[in-house]
Enzyme design. Structure first.
Site, PDB file in Angstrom:
ATOM      1  N   CYS A 152     -21.627  15.643 -66.169  1.00  0.00           N
ATOM      2  CA  CYS A 152     -21.536  16.086 -64.769  1.00  0.00           C
ATOM      3  C   CYS A 152     -20.365  17.023 -64.490  1.00  0.00           C
ATOM      4  O   CYS A 152     -20.562  18.189 -64.152  1.00  0.00           O
ATOM      5  CB  CYS A 152     -21.418  14.871 -63.865  1.00  0.00           C
ATOM      6  SG  CYS A 152     -22.861  13.818 -63.955  1.00  0.00           S
TER       7      CYS A 152
HETATM    8  N1  NAD Z   1     -24.970  10.501 -66.358  1.00  0.00           N
HETATM    9  C1  NAD Z   1     -24.403  10.376 -65.181  1.00  0.00           C
HETATM   10  O1  NAD Z   1     -23.438   9.662 -65.051  1.00  0.00           O
HETATM   11  C2  NAD Z   1     -24.952  11.101 -63.949  1.00  0.00           C
HETATM   12  C3  NAD Z   1     -24.409  10.777 -62.704  1.00  0.00           C
HETATM   13  C4  NAD Z   1     -24.914  11.390 -61.572  1.00  0.00           C
HETATM   14  C5  NAD Z   1     -25.911  12.352 -61.698  1.00  0.00           C
HETATM   15  N2  NAD Z   1     -26.415  12.693 -62.913  1.00  0.00           N
HETATM   16  C6  NAD Z   1     -27.475  13.695 -62.960  1.00  0.00           C
HETATM   17  O2  NAD Z   1     -28.712  13.028 -63.163  1.00  0.00           O
HETATM   18  C7  NAD Z   1     -29.563  13.833 -63.973  1.00  0.00           C
HETATM   19  C8  NAD Z   1     -29.982  13.046 -65.209  1.00  0.00           C
HETATM   20  O3  NAD Z   1     -28.824  12.772 -65.963  1.00  0.00           O
HETATM   21  P1  NAD Z   1     -28.783  11.667 -67.096  1.00  0.00           P
HETATM   22  O4  NAD Z   1     -27.352  11.481 -67.435  1.00  0.00           O
HETATM   23  O5  NAD Z   1     -29.594  10.476 -66.708  1.00  0.00           O
HETATM   24  O6  NAD Z   1     -29.532  12.451 -68.280  1.00  0.00           O
HETATM   25  P2  NAD Z   1     -30.034  11.853 -69.675  1.00  0.00           P
HETATM   26  O7  NAD Z   1     -30.048  12.975 -70.630  1.00  0.00           O
HETATM   27  O8  NAD Z   1     -29.306  10.584 -69.989  1.00  0.00           O
HETATM   28  O9  NAD Z   1     -31.529  11.409 -69.367  1.00  0.00           O
HETATM   29  C9  NAD Z   1     -32.530  12.289 -69.049  1.00  0.00           C
HETATM   30  C10 NAD Z   1     -33.839  11.724 -69.566  1.00  0.00           C
HETATM   31  O10 NAD Z   1     -34.878  12.614 -69.148  1.00  0.00           O
HETATM   32  C11 NAD Z   1     -35.804  12.736 -70.201  1.00  0.00           C
HETATM   33  N3  NAD Z   1     -36.560  13.950 -69.976  1.00  0.00           N
HETATM   34  C12 NAD Z   1     -36.222  15.226 -70.237  1.00  0.00           C
HETATM   35  N4  NAD Z   1     -37.208  16.062 -69.852  1.00  0.00           N
HETATM   36  C13 NAD Z   1     -38.184  15.283 -69.337  1.00  0.00           C
HETATM   37  C14 NAD Z   1     -39.457  15.558 -68.769  1.00  0.00           C
HETATM   38  N5  NAD Z   1     -39.914  16.802 -68.647  1.00  0.00           N
HETATM   39  N6  NAD Z   1     -40.191  14.519 -68.346  1.00  0.00           N
HETATM   40  C15 NAD Z   1     -39.730  13.256 -68.472  1.00  0.00           C
HETATM   41  N7  NAD Z   1     -38.540  12.927 -69.000  1.00  0.00           N
HETATM   42  C16 NAD Z   1     -37.779  13.942 -69.419  1.00  0.00           C
HETATM   43  C17 NAD Z   1     -34.964  12.716 -71.456  1.00  0.00           C
HETATM   44  O11 NAD Z   1     -35.718  12.365 -72.588  1.00  0.00           O
HETATM   45  C18 NAD Z   1     -33.930  11.644 -71.085  1.00  0.00           C
HETATM   46  O12 NAD Z   1     -34.360  10.352 -71.442  1.00  0.00           O
HETATM   47  C19 NAD Z   1     -28.790  15.105 -64.279  1.00  0.00           C
HETATM   48  O13 NAD Z   1     -29.113  16.072 -63.316  1.00  0.00           O
HETATM   49  C20 NAD Z   1     -27.342  14.678 -64.087  1.00  0.00           C
HETATM   50  O14 NAD Z   1     -26.520  15.768 -63.719  1.00  0.00           O
HETATM   51  C21 NAD Z   1     -25.947  12.071 -64.051  1.00  0.00           C
END
Ligand code: NAD
Length: 444
Positions: free
Chosen positions: A281
């Protein structure tokens, strides 16, 4: 009431009713750091939840009732599965859902431009399976306008009337993996909708699982609020990292300075210096706004400056390693260096954008023999830009003694700091774990 309004309200009322009595089926798309805990939370309060992911391993793990994140125990996944949580790679099941919550990645491209292809690809994948009466809520962090400019037209083009037969929302995630003070339910959640009716449905979607839902007037407000939160953090970390360098040059203890300033009961928030930004992030999201602001002829100077200072931190750490080795007439070139903690922050198994990895790369480039110790990563994970073929060293006094210098990168609670400071030949501490600097303990 005319027939059109009756139909419109029937979709909305029916969906709200199902969300409120928890008979609604919830689809979570993207079962990562954000999606998995959210899915578990919905299952916990009695919704039937289907997780969708393109990664078949995740679906397999969940089917077996197993976790794939260290900070989420097997037990929580198992309980969720017993409560009706399942996962699949079969997107044709999207039509069976009442709510679709999108939690897919939003990284940067090489040129630091937003890559929202995961979001748009997801939309393209689910659209053929969508039906009337569903809500789509985007949770991925993104620039203001994404929901309105990217998701809304796609739904409209597929024939949906947003706010009538389909509802569109944006609600940013505030997950803080590893933080035990808050859970998904106790972190207030900003919620927005494309129309007032979309907002009403979105409030119903989240009120059942989140203690405090915070409605805002537009999806752009919600999108930008998330960026402001992360930019606020990036800028303040940049500020305190600069203060650290000033304090270091002046021979002042920055941690004592922060502790003293933090006694002010108003107008000051303590941020702590470190080896640089990490995670999915804070190093990335601010540049989503920078990119969008350019469209309006605005330069986001604070963001750029904080980025510059924060991305210099790994080099600062390496300079300190050089200084520490110099003090015992050694050089980086040829020294054995152990990096403790390669995660981007303490107590998590997340290495994305980790400054420890950049530090390892810089030290190796200067001729050091670098190894690491991190119980969260028995093997060094394959990364986009790095591939160290290494295995974690066992944490022990004997291991610490083997190295010319030990660098504390991520200060996991699993490490014994007394042992680190007493047994290592030299320590470079990037996390303020040492009470003070000594002849063999250097702060960076
Ligand atoms: N990690 C954090 O602490 C956090 C906190 C707040 C916001 N976010 C935001 O949330 C969002 C997700 O982050 P995350 O950390 O969970 O990511 P991540 O990489 O841990 O998880 C994303 C998941 O989405 C899946 N994916 C990718 N393309 C896909 C598709 N087309 N269809 C279905 N699944 C698909 C991936 O395989 C993965 O399992 C991002 O925008 C991030 O900026 C993350």
């Amino acid at each position: 009431m005319n027939i059109e309004n009756t139909i419109k309200n029937s979709f909305k009322d029916h969906l709200i009713h199902k969300l409120e009595d928890r008979s609604a089926r919830i689809g979570i798309i993207g079962l990562g750091y954000v999606g998995l805990p959210l899915a578990i939370r919905y299952a916990q309060v009695g919704y039937t939840v289907t997780g969708f992911d393109i990664d078949p391993l995740k679906a397999e793990k969940i089917a077996a009732g197993e976790t794939y994140f260290k900070h989420i125990p097997n037990q929580r996944v198992r309980e969720a599965v017993n409560n009706g949580f399942s996962a699949t790679t079969d997107f044709s099941l999207v039509g069976e859902m009442d709510a679709l919550i999108i939690c897919v990645p939003t990284p940067l491209k090489e040129q630091r431009e937003p890559d929202i292809s995961f979001v748009t690809n997801t939309m393209e994948t689910i659209l053929p399976h969508m039906r009337h009466g569903q809500i789509v809520s985007l949770e991925s962090t993104t620039y203001p306008g994404t929901t309105e400019e990217e998701l809304k037209p796609r739904l409209q083009h597929a024939g949906f009337e947003i706010g009538k037969d389909c509802f569109l929302a944006y609600s940013p995630e505030r997950e803080d993996p590893g933080n035990t003070d808050f859970t998904t339910s106790t972190i207030p959640k900003v919620v927005s909708g494309t129309t007032p009716d979309c907002l009403q449905v979105a409030i119903a979607l989240y009120s059942g699982v989140i203690d405090q839902v915070v409605p805002v007037s537009s999806t752009q407000v919600a999108e930008m609020s998330k960026l402001l939160e992360n930019i606020h953090r990036a800028v303040n970390i940049g500020l305190v990292n600069e203060m650290k360098i000033v304090a270091d040059k002046m021979g002042i203890d920055i941690y004592q300075v922060i502790a003293a300033a933090a006694t002010k009961p108003f107008g000051f928030v303590a941020y702590y210096p470190g080896p640089g930004l990490g995670g999915h992030c804070i190093p990335i999201d601010p540049f989503y706004l920078t990119w969008k602001a350019r469209e309006y002829g605005v330069n986001t100077r604070f963001i750029e400056l904080a980025g510059e200072i924060n991305s210099y931190m790994p080099e600062w750490v390496v300079e300190k390693v050089g200084e520490a080795l110099n003090s015992v007439a050694k050089t980086i070139d040829g020294s054995r260096i152990l990096v403790l903690g390669i995660a981007y922050k303490k107590n998590v198994d997340d290495i994305r954008e980790s400054p420890s990895v950049e530090i390892m790369k810089l030290l190796s480039a200067q001729g050091a023999m670098v190894e690491y110790c991190d119980p969260y990563f028995p093997n060094f994970p394959k990364m986009r830009n790095y591939d160290f073929k290494l295995q974690s060293r066992t944490f022990s006094a004997a291991t610490l003694q083997e190295y010319d210098c030990v660098v504390i990168g991520a200060d996991h609670d699993l490490f014994d700091y007394e042992l680190i400071f007493s047994k290592s030949q030299l320590v470079v501490d990037t996390r303020g774990r040492a009470k003070e600097q000594t002849e063999h303990i250097f702060r960076a």
